[in-house]
Scaffold this motif. Structure first.
Motif, PDB file in Angstrom:
ATOM      1  N   ASN A 115       0.829  -1.214   0.000  1.00  0.00           N
ATOM      2  CA  ASN A 115       0.000   0.000   0.000  1.00  0.00           C
ATOM      3  C   ASN A 115       0.860   1.260   0.000  1.00  0.00           C
ATOM      4  OD1 ASN A 115      -2.331  -1.530   0.011  1.00  0.00           O
ATOM      5  ND2 ASN A 115      -2.525  -1.493   2.246  1.00  0.00           N
ATOM      6  N   SER A 116       1.947   1.241   0.781  1.00  0.00           N
ATOM      7  CA  SER A 116       2.826   2.411   0.838  1.00  0.00           C
ATOM      8  C   SER A 116       3.449   2.675  -0.529  1.00  0.00           C
ATOM      9  CB  SER A 116       3.922   2.200   1.884  1.00  0.00           C
ATOM     10  OG  SER A 116       3.363   2.031   3.173  1.00  0.00           O
ATOM     11  N   LEU A 117       3.922   1.616  -1.179  1.00  0.00           N
ATOM     12  CA  LEU A 117       4.513   1.789  -2.507  1.00  0.00           C
ATOM     13  C   LEU A 117       3.481   2.286  -3.513  1.00  0.00           C
ATOM     14  CD1 LEU A 117       6.775  -1.409  -2.670  1.00  0.00           C
ATOM     15  CD2 LEU A 117       7.529   0.955  -2.387  1.00  0.00           C
ATOM     16  N   GLU A 118       2.244   1.783  -3.384  1.00  0.00           N
ATOM     17  CA  GLU A 118       1.185   2.231  -4.293  1.00  0.00           C
ATOM     18  C   GLU A 118       0.891   3.715  -4.091  1.00  0.00           C
ATOM     19  OE1 GLU A 118      -1.522   1.660  -7.379  1.00  0.00           O
ATOM     20  OE2 GLU A 118      -0.053   0.245  -6.557  1.00  0.00           O
ATOM     21  N   LEU A 119       0.856   4.142  -2.815  1.00  0.00           N
ATOM     22  CA  LEU A 119       0.609   5.563  -2.538  1.00  0.00           C
ATOM     23  C   LEU A 119       1.736   6.430  -3.092  1.00  0.00           C
ATOM     24  CD1 LEU A 119      -0.711   5.366   1.148  1.00  0.00           C
ATOM     25  CD2 LEU A 119      -2.029   6.033  -0.879  1.00  0.00           C
ATOM     26  N   ILE A 120       2.969   5.977  -2.889  1.00  0.00           N
ATOM     27  CA  ILE A 120       4.105   6.749  -3.405  1.00  0.00           C
ATOM     28  C   ILE A 120       4.070   6.813  -4.932  1.00  0.00           C
ATOM     29  CG2 ILE A 120       6.622   6.760  -3.584  1.00  0.00           C
ATOM     30  CD1 ILE A 120       6.689   5.537  -0.762  1.00  0.00           C
ATOM     31  N   ARG A 121       3.742   5.678  -5.573  1.00  0.00           N
ATOM     32  CA  ARG A 121       3.669   5.666  -7.040  1.00  0.00           C
ATOM     33  C   ARG A 121       2.599   6.619  -7.553  1.00  0.00           C
ATOM     34  NH1 ARG A 121       1.035   3.298 -11.240  1.00  0.00           N
ATOM     35  NH2 ARG A 121      -0.488   2.369  -9.829  1.00  0.00           N
ATOM     36  N   ASN A 122       1.427   6.596  -6.887  1.00  0.00           N
ATOM     37  CA  ASN A 122       0.341   7.484  -7.317  1.00  0.00           C
ATOM     38  C   ASN A 122       0.715   8.950  -7.123  1.00  0.00           C
ATOM     39  OD1 ASN A 122      -1.231   5.293  -8.018  1.00  0.00           O
ATOM     40  ND2 ASN A 122      -2.355   5.243  -6.070  1.00  0.00           N
ATOM     41  N   ALA A 123       1.366   9.231  -5.984  1.00  0.00           N
ATOM     42  CA  ALA A 123       1.779  10.618  -5.737  1.00  0.00           C
ATOM     43  C   ALA A 123       2.787  11.073  -6.776  1.00  0.00           C
ATOM     44  CB  ALA A 123       2.352  10.747  -4.330  1.00  0.00           C
ATOM     45  N   TRP A 124       3.689  10.164  -7.125  1.00  0.00           N
ATOM     46  CA  TRP A 124       4.692  10.507  -8.154  1.00  0.00           C
ATOM     47  C   TRP A 124       4.027  10.734  -9.508  1.00  0.00           C
ATOM     48  CZ3 TRP A 124       9.708  11.737  -8.520  1.00  0.00           C
ATOM     49  CH2 TRP A 124      10.324  11.656  -9.763  1.00  0.00           C
ATOM     50  N   THR A 125       3.078   9.851  -9.851  1.00  0.00           N
ATOM     51  CA  THR A 125       2.403   9.967 -11.144  1.00  0.00           C
ATOM     52  C   THR A 125       1.575  11.247 -11.225  1.00  0.00           C
ATOM     53  OG1 THR A 125       2.290   7.556 -11.336  1.00  0.00           O
ATOM     54  CG2 THR A 125       0.789   8.829 -12.730  1.00  0.00           C
ATOM     55  N   ASP A 169       7.633  10.964   3.528  1.00  0.00           N
ATOM     56  CA  ASP A 169       8.521  10.475   4.592  1.00  0.00           C
ATOM     57  C   ASP A 169       7.776   9.567   5.565  1.00  0.00           C
ATOM     58  OD1 ASP A 169      11.159  10.587   5.959  1.00  0.00           O
ATOM     59  OD2 ASP A 169       9.939  11.492   7.555  1.00  0.00           O
ATOM     60  N   GLN A 170       6.551   9.936   5.914  1.00  0.00           N
ATOM     61  CA  GLN A 170       5.752   9.133   6.847  1.00  0.00           C
ATOM     62  C   GLN A 170       5.376   7.785   6.223  1.00  0.00           C
ATOM     63  OE1 GLN A 170       2.257  11.118   8.256  1.00  0.00           O
ATOM     64  NE2 GLN A 170       1.458   9.308   9.307  1.00  0.00           N
ATOM     65  N   VAL A 171       5.005   7.817   4.931  1.00  0.00           N
ATOM     66  CA  VAL A 171       4.636   6.576   4.247  1.00  0.00           C
ATOM     67  C   VAL A 171       5.837   5.638   4.145  1.00  0.00           C
ATOM     68  CG1 VAL A 171       3.822   5.598   2.067  1.00  0.00           C
ATOM     69  CG2 VAL A 171       2.775   7.689   2.960  1.00  0.00           C
ATOM     70  N   VAL A 172       7.025   6.208   3.851  1.00  0.00           N
ATOM     71  CA  VAL A 172       8.241   5.389   3.758  1.00  0.00           C
ATOM     72  C   VAL A 172       8.569   4.759   5.106  1.00  0.00           C
ATOM     73  CG1 VAL A 172      10.730   5.471   3.383  1.00  0.00           C
ATOM     74  CG2 VAL A 172       9.193   6.626   1.786  1.00  0.00           C
ATOM     75  N   ARG A 173       8.393   5.524   6.213  1.00  0.00           N
ATOM     76  CA  ARG A 173       8.660   4.975   7.550  1.00  0.00           C
ATOM     77  C   ARG A 173       7.735   3.806   7.853  1.00  0.00           C
ATOM     78  NH1 ARG A 173       9.239  10.409   9.286  1.00  0.00           N
ATOM     79  NH2 ARG A 173       7.183  10.321  10.256  1.00  0.00           N
ATOM     80  N   ILE A 174       6.455   3.921   7.443  1.00  0.00           N
ATOM     81  CA  ILE A 174       5.507   2.809   7.652  1.00  0.00           C
ATOM     82  C   ILE A 174       5.980   1.568   6.901  1.00  0.00           C
ATOM     83  CG2 ILE A 174       3.168   1.997   7.155  1.00  0.00           C
ATOM     84  CD1 ILE A 174       2.211   4.882   7.648  1.00  0.00           C
ATOM     85  N   ALA A 175       6.381   1.780   5.630  1.00  0.00           N
ATOM     86  CA  ALA A 175       6.859   0.650   4.833  1.00  0.00           C
ATOM     87  C   ALA A 175       8.126   0.051   5.432  1.00  0.00           C
ATOM     88  CB  ALA A 175       7.103   1.088   3.392  1.00  0.00           C
ATOM     89  N   LEU A 176       9.030   0.906   5.908  1.00  0.00           N
ATOM     90  CA  LEU A 176      10.281   0.426   6.479  1.00  0.00           C
ATOM     91  C   LEU A 176      10.036  -0.367   7.754  1.00  0.00           C
ATOM     92  CD1 LEU A 176      13.347   0.355   6.365  1.00  0.00           C
ATOM     93  CD2 LEU A 176      13.393   2.527   7.619  1.00  0.00           C
ATOM     94  N   ARG A 177       9.145   0.134   8.626  1.00  0.00           N
ATOM     95  CA  ARG A 177       8.833  -0.600   9.863  1.00  0.00           C
ATOM     96  C   ARG A 177       8.212  -1.959   9.540  1.00  0.00           C
ATOM     97  NH1 ARG A 177       6.860   4.437  11.719  1.00  0.00           N
ATOM     98  NH2 ARG A 177       4.714   3.721  11.386  1.00  0.00           N
ATOM     99  N   SER A 178       7.339  -1.987   8.528  1.00  0.00           N
ATOM    100  CA  SER A 178       6.709  -3.256   8.153  1.00  0.00           C
ATOM    101  C   SER A 178       7.747  -4.231   7.612  1.00  0.00           C
ATOM    102  CB  SER A 178       5.620  -3.008   7.108  1.00  0.00           C
ATOM    103  OG  SER A 178       4.577  -2.214   7.637  1.00  0.00           O
ATOM    104  N   ALA A 179       8.686  -3.743   6.821  1.00  0.00           N
ATOM    105  CA  ALA A 179       9.742  -4.607   6.304  1.00  0.00           C
ATOM    106  C   ALA A 179      10.613  -5.139   7.433  1.00  0.00           C
ATOM    107  CB  ALA A 179      10.590  -3.851   5.290  1.00  0.00           C
ATOM    108  N   GLN A 180      10.919  -4.269   8.413  1.00  0.00           N
ATOM    109  CA  GLN A 180      11.723  -4.707   9.553  1.00  0.00           C
ATOM    110  C   GLN A 180      10.988  -5.756  10.382  1.00  0.00           C
ATOM    111  OE1 GLN A 180      12.365  -0.868  11.302  1.00  0.00           O
ATOM    112  NE2 GLN A 180      14.324  -0.528  10.229  1.00  0.00           N
TER     113      GLN A 180
END
Length: 481
Positions: free
Chosen positions: A263-273, A282-293
């Motif tokens: 979901n975080s990657l999808e949000l980042i992709r949509n924001a970029w597009t 930054d907040q979305v990336v932290r969520i993704a990073l915590r989930s990966a950890q």
């Protein structure tokens, strides 16, 4: 004549007969020994004139031997026994004595042979009966109607009926229906192997899973007899069930953080597009990073758990700054604490001395204990981390004000795949505490828990301040599941 050539008097009649029975002589002793060795009959009219005569028997019995006619009892060329006529009456001439002894020898040979064979059969039957009774697996012999003919000790303990109460068909107690039994008998007639699994209830109410094998018994007293053998696979079935549950729990525990990452990657992709500058990247990336950890910790725990149990993992020892370790664990746990609106209270003295250990493994131990405390503590609850030390060791304690641990679970909470009865819908794999135990013991420490239902829990572990070796010592695996 015994197999080693020794002699034993097995039967006698006449004077001193009872005294001589079971008397033993070394091989080759006396007239009887000579006949046994040479397989030839012999007539001694005056034993005192024959150097082969053994006086010891007379001395022990008080009998006075004057003359002997001895004849071998043979099976083929093997001498099984020796018959002796001692002091024959003067009215018998030698030819008559020879005739009598030859006739007795002919009668004795098959009788002794049959007695020896019967003894072997009896001994074999006794050995079978002992093996049957002492077999740890339950065994029942049943007839073609399902009536029990024999039960070994294990079967009598397991099955809900005694041997004496088995006059009626007892198929249900054996995990069979009449229809199944009929089908299985037909399969056995065709030479096929018959086995199945069944859950039986023992007399005390406990349930056990058995792998059952049915075979036909040949040459039994009953015309059609069948051996029912049950192998207890309760532990194996429980292990398979736990493995299946573990697989589901791992999938669930990995799916949630993976969904967050996706979901975080999808949000980042949509924001970029869409060139959306309002997206808090930054907040979305932290969520993704915590989930990966979180995913990484779970996978590492599972992999390292197996390595630690087999002692295949070597500790990467170094000097650890305990204050930094505590701060790192607090930072890792902070997002979950905030999400649950829980209060974290550290009791960590400043400038703690260094600890020798594997920093990565110990960080995950503390993180696992913090994660457990967070999961089982209600929203707005309190979680505390306390660290103390003395000259010999450090002591770490993570406490919460959650539901506590039932007393019946306290002895099993550190076992692999085991989860307490009060976990409710709280998800978990049942490997976290087992991992903690193995890591702590690999460092030469101890771990335990204190808890009262409804009053929260405290997980405590100690670690020696210094370790020299890099190989984990043998660990005790309680109830390896």
């Amino acid at each position: 004549v015994e197999p080693n050539g020794a002699l034993v008097f097995k039967a006698a009649s006449g004077k001193a007969a009872q005294q001589i029975k079971e008397m033993r002589l070394p091989a080759g002793t006396g007239i009887v020994g000579w006949v046994a060795a040479h397989g030839e009959p012999v007539w001694i009219s005056d034993v005192n004139a024959d150097p082969r005569f053994y006086h010891g028997t007379d001395q022990k019995t008080g009998f006075v031997t004057q003359a002997i006619y001895a004849v071998p009892v043979q099976y083929g060329s093997y001498t099984m026994a020796v018959l002796e006529m001692i002091n024959p009456p003067p009215s018998l001439d030698l030819a008559e004595i020879q005739g009598i002894m030859k006739a007795l020898s002919a009668i004795a040979a098959p009788a002794i042979r049959n007695a020896a064979l019967f003894k072997k059969v009896s001994e074999a039957e006794a050995r079978y009966q002992q093996l049957f009774n002492m077999n740890i697996d339950p065994i029942a012999i049943i007839d073609s109607e399902g009536r029990v003919l024999e039960l070994n000790q294990a079967a009598q303990k397991l099955l809900a009926f005694a041997k004496e109460a088995a006059a009626q068909p007892c198929l249900s107690a054996l995990g069979l229906t009449p229809e199944q039994f009929t089908e299985f008998k037909a399969l056995l007639e065709k030479g096929q192997i018959v086995s199945w699994e069944a859950v039986l209830e023992a007399p005390k109410g406990e349930r056990c899973t058995l792998e059952i094998h049915l075979t036909q018994v040949q040459d039994y007293a009953a015309d059609d007899a069948y051996q029912w053998l049950g192998h207890d696979i309760t532990d194996r079935a429980a292990l398979e069930s736990m493995r299946e549950q573990l697989s589901h729990m791992i999938v669930h525990d990995l799916r949630n953080p993976l969904g967050n990452i996706t979901n975080s990657l999808e949000l980042i992709r949509n924001a970029w597009t869409d060139k959306d500058s309002t997206m808090p990247i930054d907040q979305v990336v932290r969520i993704a990073l915590r989930s990966a950890q979180r995913m990484e910790r779970l996978i590492s725990n599972i992999l390292d758990l197996a390595r630690l149990r087999t002692q295949d993992k070597t500790l990467n020892l170094s000097e650890i700054n305990v204050n930094v370790l505590a701060q790192e664990v607090a930072e890792i746990s902070e997002p979950s604490l905030l999400h649950r609106r829980q209060t974290f209270i550290p009791h960590v003295p400043e400038n703690l001395p260094a600890l020798t250990g594997d920093a990565e493994l110990l960080r995950r131990v503390l993180t696992n204990l913090m994660d457990n405390a967070i999961k089982f503590t209600p929203n707005r609850g309190i979680i505390e981390l306390t660290i103390n030390y003395n000259d010999e060791e450090f002591q770490f304690a993570v406490s919460d004000n959650g539901p506590g641990i039932p007393p019946e679970d306290m002895d099993h909470i550190f076992e692999v795949y085991v989860r307490g009865k009060n976990v409710g819908t709280t998800k978990g794999t049942g490997v976290g505490l087992a991992f903690c135990k193995l890591v702590v013991e690999a460092h030469g420490g101890r771990i335990w828990a204190k808890s009262s239902p409804g009053e929260g829990s405290i997980f405590i572990f100690t670690l020696p301040r210094h370790r020299q070796d890099t190989t984990p010592p043998p660990t005790s695996h309680q109830g390896d599941a």
